[in-house]
Scaffold this motif. Sequence first.
Motif, PDB file in Angstrom:
ATOM      1  N   LEU A 145      57.448  58.488  19.258  1.00 18.58           N
ATOM      2  CA  LEU A 145      57.411  58.002  20.867  1.00 18.58           C
ATOM      3  C   LEU A 145      58.744  58.761  21.361  1.00 18.58           C
ATOM      4  O   LEU A 145      59.797  58.390  20.812  1.00 18.58           O
ATOM      5  N   ALA A 146      58.571  59.288  22.714  1.00 19.57           N
ATOM      6  CA  ALA A 146      59.585  59.820  23.614  1.00 19.57           C
ATOM      7  C   ALA A 146      60.092  59.106  24.382  1.00 19.57           C
ATOM      8  O   ALA A 146      59.341  58.303  24.962  1.00 19.57           O
ATOM      9  N   TYR A 147      61.486  58.592  24.748  1.00 20.06           N
ATOM     10  CA  TYR A 147      62.058  57.851  25.618  1.00 20.06           C
ATOM     11  C   TYR A 147      63.198  58.398  26.055  1.00 20.06           C
ATOM     12  O   TYR A 147      64.002  59.251  25.402  1.00 20.06           O
ATOM     13  N   THR A 148      63.703  58.071  27.412  1.00 23.30           N
ATOM     14  CA  THR A 148      65.168  58.491  27.850  1.00 23.30           C
ATOM     15  C   THR A 148      65.520  57.248  28.404  1.00 23.30           C
ATOM     16  O   THR A 148      64.716  56.344  29.016  1.00 23.30           O
ATOM     17  N   ALA A 149      66.770  57.194  28.419  1.00 21.90           N
ATOM     18  CA  ALA A 149      67.488  55.790  28.928  1.00 21.90           C
ATOM     19  C   ALA A 149      68.518  56.249  29.850  1.00 21.90           C
ATOM     20  O   ALA A 149      69.560  57.183  29.738  1.00 21.90           O
ATOM     21  N   ALA A 150      68.743  55.575  31.013  1.00 26.40           N
ATOM     22  CA  ALA A 150      69.845  55.917  32.303  1.00 26.40           C
ATOM     23  C   ALA A 150      69.950  54.876  33.107  1.00 26.40           C
ATOM     24  O   ALA A 150      69.129  54.080  33.387  1.00 26.40           O
ATOM     25  N   GLY A 151      71.046  54.567  33.724  1.00 31.53           N
ATOM     26  CA  GLY A 151      71.501  53.752  34.635  1.00 31.53           C
ATOM     27  C   GLY A 151      72.399  52.586  34.245  1.00 31.53           C
ATOM     28  O   GLY A 151      73.178  52.703  32.869  1.00 31.53           O
ATOM     29  N   GLN A 152      72.447  51.621  34.925  1.00 28.64           N
ATOM     30  CA  GLN A 152      73.509  50.573  34.391  1.00 28.64           C
ATOM     31  C   GLN A 152      72.993  49.220  34.908  1.00 28.64           C
ATOM     32  O   GLN A 152      72.012  49.067  35.683  1.00 28.64           O
ATOM     33  N   GLY A 153      73.201  48.156  34.200  1.00 33.15           N
ATOM     34  CA  GLY A 153      72.814  46.808  34.278  1.00 33.15           C
ATOM     35  C   GLY A 153      71.791  46.396  33.188  1.00 33.15           C
ATOM     36  O   GLY A 153      71.881  46.656  32.180  1.00 33.15           O
ATOM     37  N   ILE A 154      70.969  45.440  33.854  1.00 33.32           N
ATOM     38  CA  ILE A 154      69.986  44.617  32.822  1.00 33.32           C
ATOM     39  C   ILE A 154      69.043  45.520  32.290  1.00 33.32           C
ATOM     40  O   ILE A 154      68.490  46.486  33.144  1.00 33.32           O
ATOM     41  N   PRO A 155      68.658  45.695  31.086  1.00 31.31           N
ATOM     42  CA  PRO A 155      67.916  46.737  30.534  1.00 31.31           C
ATOM     43  C   PRO A 155      66.415  46.391  31.103  1.00 31.31           C
ATOM     44  O   PRO A 155      66.011  45.458  31.393  1.00 31.31           O
ATOM     45  N   CYS A 156      65.658  47.550  31.388  1.00 28.66           N
ATOM     46  CA  CYS A 156      64.539  47.614  32.102  1.00 28.66           C
ATOM     47  C   CYS A 156      63.407  48.692  31.659  1.00 28.66           C
ATOM     48  O   CYS A 156      64.110  49.708  31.518  1.00 28.66           O
ATOM     49  N   ILE A 177      67.694  45.308  21.896  1.00 28.12           N
ATOM     50  CA  ILE A 177      67.676  44.737  23.195  1.00 28.12           C
ATOM     51  C   ILE A 177      67.049  43.201  23.070  1.00 28.12           C
ATOM     52  O   ILE A 177      65.977  43.224  22.492  1.00 28.12           O
ATOM     53  N   ASP A 178      67.805  42.202  23.363  1.00 26.64           N
ATOM     54  CA  ASP A 178      67.215  40.928  23.147  1.00 26.64           C
ATOM     55  C   ASP A 178      66.292  40.627  24.396  1.00 26.64           C
ATOM     56  O   ASP A 178      64.919  40.325  23.833  1.00 26.64           O
ATOM     57  N   LYS A 179      66.418  40.937  25.452  1.00 29.60           N
ATOM     58  CA  LYS A 179      65.545  40.563  26.640  1.00 29.60           C
ATOM     59  C   LYS A 179      65.611  41.928  27.581  1.00 29.60           C
ATOM     60  O   LYS A 179      66.692  42.173  27.954  1.00 29.60           O
ATOM     61  N   TRP A 180      64.397  42.328  28.250  1.00 32.32           N
ATOM     62  CA  TRP A 180      64.465  43.512  29.100  1.00 32.32           C
ATOM     63  C   TRP A 180      63.314  42.960  30.364  1.00 32.32           C
ATOM     64  O   TRP A 180      62.646  42.013  30.199  1.00 32.32           O
ATOM     65  N   VAL A 181      63.661  43.739  31.279  1.00 33.71           N
ATOM     66  CA  VAL A 181      62.790  43.567  32.667  1.00 33.71           C
ATOM     67  C   VAL A 181      61.718  44.456  32.170  1.00 33.71           C
ATOM     68  O   VAL A 181      61.874  45.728  31.716  1.00 33.71           O
ATOM     69  N   LEU A 182      60.642  44.325  32.574  1.00 38.25           N
ATOM     70  CA  LEU A 182      59.128  45.149  32.679  1.00 38.25           C
ATOM     71  C   LEU A 182      58.888  45.806  34.022  1.00 38.25           C
ATOM     72  O   LEU A 182      58.962  44.736  34.863  1.00 38.25           O
ATOM     73  N   MET A 183      58.979  46.937  34.218  1.00 37.78           N
ATOM     74  CA  MET A 183      58.702  47.419  35.509  1.00 37.78           C
ATOM     75  C   MET A 183      57.330  48.516  35.475  1.00 37.78           C
ATOM     76  O   MET A 183      57.546  49.730  35.145  1.00 37.78           O
ATOM     77  N   PRO A 184      56.315  47.929  35.381  1.00 35.61           N
ATOM     78  CA  PRO A 184      54.949  48.661  35.191  1.00 35.61           C
ATOM     79  C   PRO A 184      54.740  49.266  36.655  1.00 35.61           C
ATOM     80  O   PRO A 184      55.049  48.632  37.966  1.00 35.61           O
ATOM     81  N   HIS A 185      53.978  50.569  36.722  1.00 38.49           N
ATOM     82  CA  HIS A 185      53.296  50.989  37.915  1.00 38.49           C
ATOM     83  C   HIS A 185      52.014  51.280  37.700  1.00 38.49           C
ATOM     84  O   HIS A 185      51.443  51.645  36.581  1.00 38.49           O
ATOM     85  N   SER A 186      51.013  50.768  38.636  1.00 35.24           N
ATOM     86  CA  SER A 186      49.648  51.188  38.461  1.00 35.24           C
ATOM     87  C   SER A 186      48.818  50.415  37.401  1.00 35.24           C
ATOM     88  O   SER A 186      49.123  49.435  36.996  1.00 35.24           O
ATOM     89  N   PHE A 187      48.401  51.413  36.581  1.00 31.58           N
ATOM     90  CA  PHE A 187      47.469  51.063  35.411  1.00 31.58           C
ATOM     91  C   PHE A 187      48.671  50.401  34.523  1.00 31.58           C
ATOM     92  O   PHE A 187      47.997  49.447  33.493  1.00 31.58           O
ATOM     93  N   GLY A 188      49.830  50.538  34.472  1.00 28.48           N
ATOM     94  CA  GLY A 188      50.652  50.135  33.679  1.00 28.48           C
ATOM     95  C   GLY A 188      50.971  48.587  33.770  1.00 28.48           C
ATOM     96  O   GLY A 188      51.399  47.891  32.826  1.00 28.48           O
ATOM     97  N   GLY A 189      50.544  47.948  34.892  1.00 33.43           N
ATOM     98  CA  GLY A 189      50.435  46.584  35.049  1.00 33.43           C
ATOM     99  C   GLY A 189      49.720  45.932  34.099  1.00 33.43           C
ATOM    100  O   GLY A 189      50.207  44.636  33.553  1.00 33.43           O
ATOM    101  N   ILE A 190      48.453  46.346  33.760  1.00 35.91           N
ATOM    102  CA  ILE A 190      47.724  45.668  32.715  1.00 35.91           C
ATOM    103  C   ILE A 190      48.476  45.686  31.404  1.00 35.91           C
ATOM    104  O   ILE A 190      48.482  44.566  30.600  1.00 35.91           O
ATOM    105  N   ILE A 191      49.218  46.819  31.057  1.00 30.72           N
ATOM    106  CA  ILE A 191      49.834  46.760  29.577  1.00 30.72           C
ATOM    107  C   ILE A 191      51.007  46.039  29.618  1.00 30.72           C
ATOM    108  O   ILE A 191      51.194  45.099  28.851  1.00 30.72           O
ATOM    109  N   ALA A 192      51.930  46.129  30.868  1.00 30.19           N
ATOM    110  CA  ALA A 192      52.902  45.009  30.914  1.00 30.19           C
ATOM    111  C   ALA A 192      52.582  43.542  30.795  1.00 30.19           C
ATOM    112  O   ALA A 192      53.269  42.654  30.224  1.00 30.19           O
TER     113      ALA A 192
END
Length: 329
Positions: free
Chosen positions: A55-66, A131-146
């Motif tokens: 699986l491919a992923y990228t990580a960027a930004g600061q703050g709470i993992p999401c 990551i102990d806990k993270w925020v989930l940010m689904p878009h559209s169809f991703g809401g079902i998965i999240a």
Amino acid sequence: MSMIVSRANLSLGLLALCLACPSVLAQPAAAPPAAAAPSAAQGAATVTTSDGVALAYTAAGQGIPCLFVHGGPGSGSEVVQRLAGEVLEKRFRMVYLDQRGSGRSASDPHKDYSLERVVQDMEELRASLKIDKWVLMPHSFGGIIATAYARKHPDRVAGMVLMNGILHLPASMESTVTHGYALLPADARPPLDPAAPLPQRFGMVMGLLGQARLTGRLMYADPATEARVGAAMRGLAANRDFASTLFASGAIAGYAHDMAPATAGLAMPVLVISGKEDHVSGAEHYRSFRFPRQQVVLVPGRHFSMIEQPAEVGRALDGFAASLRALAL
């Protein structure tokens, strides 16, 4: 809403939904790539799942993992990262995952694209990133998965941000049919039998919108946004195995259940962001959500609020991120 349809009819409807997603719409009709590691040229890190899929992923930004949970189905996460990353990464440490068989990620040689397996992939990525806990940010169809992930692993979810989220696929398809049909010119609008199965009506309307080059009007309030998305998509990886497999297997049934009633049992803080004219998810779809600690923010625009309304979305995310930080103290 109840809906009894054949597997073939539901496949037709999901195919049209996938084609409505711009990051799939513009890709050439090529065979899905073999199960191989994503290209290093895409700048992505990889994690290999317990069943051997890279699986491919990228990580960027600061703050709470999401974790950004893309829709489509199978659209990948790169367009959102390119066009909305600046807004999202100022508030969260974003992880953009391409689901198996999507975007830059490898295909599953065993064709397991079930909801349960995709949820497990997310949990394995979380563990891999420590990551102990993270925020989930689904878009559209991703809401079902999240939402399925949050139900299975509530102790790992610090909060959720539903961007134009879909929790009941048939209800969103019904909204798309109604409003998509109204976009068609009168002389290109054949009779639509209201008694026909929903997926059949959906497939017909989406096909006609595509032929008339009107899909963008359903997705975006401003034609300039459609042009920006098209430009951002050029050269992106285009694994479509997730989408094509859903259309040919029984796995689609696991994505068609109404997830909204189950939200009443999810106690984490939830921010719901919905476009006032988002008729793909359904402009009133958010009213069915029952998260006990939810906040709803309505913004102008249609199905891509984080791209069309970055300032308003940014303000909503500022408040939500601050509330999560306060809870962690």
